[in-house]
Write an enzyme that holds these catalytic residues in place. Structure first.
Site, mmCIF file in Angstrom:
data_model
loop_
_atom_site.group_PDB
_atom_site.id
_atom_site.type_symbol
_atom_site.label_atom_id
_atom_site.label_comp_id
_atom_site.label_asym_id
_atom_site.label_seq_id
_atom_site.Cartn_x
_atom_site.Cartn_y
_atom_site.Cartn_z
ATOM 1 N N ARG A 181 0.824 -1.218 0.000
ATOM 2 C CA ARG A 181 0.000 0.000 0.000
ATOM 3 C C ARG A 181 0.852 1.260 0.000
ATOM 4 N NH1 ARG A 181 -4.252 -3.035 3.962
ATOM 5 N NH2 ARG A 181 -5.246 -4.117 2.221
ATOM 6 N N TYR A 197 -7.164 -1.282 -6.166
ATOM 7 C CA TYR A 197 -6.342 -2.469 -5.860
ATOM 8 C C TYR A 197 -5.528 -2.327 -4.572
ATOM 9 C CZ TYR A 197 -2.660 -0.480 -9.122
ATOM 10 O OH TYR A 197 -1.747 0.273 -9.790
ATOM 11 N N GLU A 198 -5.056 -3.485 -4.130
ATOM 12 C CA GLU A 198 -4.376 -3.631 -2.823
ATOM 13 C C GLU A 198 -5.258 -3.107 -1.685
ATOM 14 O OE1 GLU A 198 -0.195 -3.277 -2.694
ATOM 15 O OE2 GLU A 198 0.033 -3.785 -4.819
ATOM 16 N N GLY A 199 -6.540 -3.363 -1.814
ATOM 17 C CA GLY A 199 -7.539 -2.925 -0.824
ATOM 18 C C GLY A 199 -8.213 -1.660 -1.302
#
Ligand SMILES: Cc1cc2nc3c(=O)[nH]c(=O)nc-3n(C[C@H](O)[C@H](O)[C@H](O)COP(=O)(O)OP(=O)(O)OC[C@H]3O[C@@H](n4cnc5c(N)ncnc54)[C@H](O)[C@@H]3O)c2cc1C
Length: 380
Positions: free
Chosen positions: A243, A362-364
């Site tokens: 992140r 993306y990535e949460g």
């Protein structure tokens, strides 16, 4: 408190800036249009040490800190977010995951090649029915003596068709819930491993996104990362650092759009003066600069936390949440400042606007970042 960069930081930032302007910029519009993966440029980024920035030199990396990593990510992303996501996944998901949690044999066999760019890596967590809710893994890895048998589907995998090494998360023992999940190193070409068609995307179109299929893939036991049941923790810890990279990508997209908008507003005339002299435009520039700088401070703080050995789960989520919001909002403003020219490819801002959106997903997703942040606040 010292906000200054070291000489080493300035050197790597300038190297990335120079590379982005001279190597990434010339073909960026065409790569976006044709969804062309920049294989030759990835090789060059490997040669410059951008694919293993934080990896220990004994494994072929550049041995630099997370601040250096975000400086590189910001500079590359100002010009080409498709190239920077390749760098981000390789550095903070694949290399970091292996360096922090892999054993010595795994590091020698895979990390040494990933850190130099000889190999490209992919991180495979998402599934058709397990996106935000990553605990619902349907991919299974059944223990079969000296190997596991892997079955299932992963989707949205960045570098999906271009990787040599895939870190794959799968459920080994469903009765143990997320404690029954493992992470595995899967090599390209293992029998039963199939790469599905490439996604046709809104943004980061030069990056290579695929669905992957695993049909009775035999993965040797020595390819499991960490202890049995460590896979979910592995994914969450690794994504926390990832992140920071995506936050820096968002920051770069925003600052790239701002730089283009500032330049354009000083050149374009309307009503007898450069448009930057109209307060409506000048105030947009002020808001952009202020909020981009605020995002930069959050990104740097998260990277600094990582470098200091502090917990960075919350600071990385905050950096990604805010920087991606700033990227989305201010790329739209950059298009507005360009007027009609903002709407065509030649001026680059429409691409940056399309690229910005993925940083909120993306990535949460942003909603998931708010869950991470609020949970950490309530727990305190
Ligand atoms: C271009 C691209 C590249 C990607 N690369 C990779 C990769 O390399 N590896 C990988 O593993 N994955 C990758 N992904 C997958 C990505 O991480 C997921 O798309 C993302 O996590 C969201 O999952 P989802 O798409 O299933 O959405 P869903 O989980 O279905 O979410 C849909 C919506 O519901 C919201 N939502 C869900 N749960 C909650 C909740 N509890 N509270 C509030 N809101 C909620 C979400 O925020 C979102 O707005 C990539 C995706 C894309 C598009």
């Amino acid at each position: 408190m010292d906000f200054s960069l070291t000489e080493e930081h300035i050197m790597i930032r300038d190297a990335a800036r120079d590379f982005a302007r001279t190597e990434l910029l010339p073909g960026v519009i065409e790569r976006d249009e044709k969804q062309h993966f920049p294989a030759e440029l990835v090789k060059k980024m490997g040669d410059l040490g951008f694919l293993g920035i934080m990896v220990d030199p004994k494994y072929g990396g550049s041995g630099m800190d997370a601040i250096s990593y975000v400086l590189v990510m910001e500079e590359l992303s100002k010009i080409d977010a498709s190239a920077s996501v390749i760098v981000s996944v390789n550095n903070s998901l694949v290399c970091y995951g292996l360096e922090a949690y892999g054993n010595e044999e795994q590091k020698q066999k895979y990390l040494t090649k990933l850190a130099t760019g000889e190999f490209v890596g992919a991180f495979c967590l998402s599934e058709p029915e397990a996106g935000s809710d990553a605990t619902s893994q349907a991919t299974t890895a059944i223990d079969n003596g000296d190997h596991y048998v892997l079955n299932g589907t992963k989707n949205w995998i960045t570098n999906g068709g271009r990787s040599d090494v895939y870190l794959v998360i799968a459920q080994t023992d469903r009765s143990k819930g997320h404690r029954g999940i493992n992470a595995f190193i899967v090599e390209k070409g293992m029998p039963g491993f199939e790469i599905g068609p490439k996604e046709d995307k809104l943004g980061i179109r030069g990056s290579d996104t695929h669905t992957l299929q695993f049909n009775d893939v035999k993965v040797p036991k020595e390819n499991r990362i960490g202890e049995d049941g460590f896979g979910f923790k592995f994914a969450m810890k690794t994504l926390s650092g990832g992140r920071i990279g995506i936050a820096a990508q968002a920051l770069g997209i925003a600052s790239g759009a701002y730089e283009l908008a500032l330049k354009y507003s000083k050149e374009r005339k309307a009503f007898g003066t450069e448009i930057c002299n109209h307060q409506a435009i000048a105030f947009k520039l002020a808001d952009m600069y202020t909020e981009i700088d605020a995002a930069r401070h959050l990104v740097m703080k998260a990277a600094w936390d990582k470098d200091q050995g502090n917990n960075y789960d919350r600071s990385s989520a905050m950096a990604k949440l805010y920087a991606s919001k700033v990227a989305m909002e201010h790329t739209v403003e950059a298009v507005q400042i360009h007027g009609g020219n903002g709407f065509v490819k030649e001026y680059h801002v429409e691409r940056l606007m399309r690229d910005a959106k993925i940083t909120q997903i993306y990535e949460g997703t942003s909603e998931i970042q708010k869950i991470v942040i609020s949970r950490s606040l309530i727990k305190e």
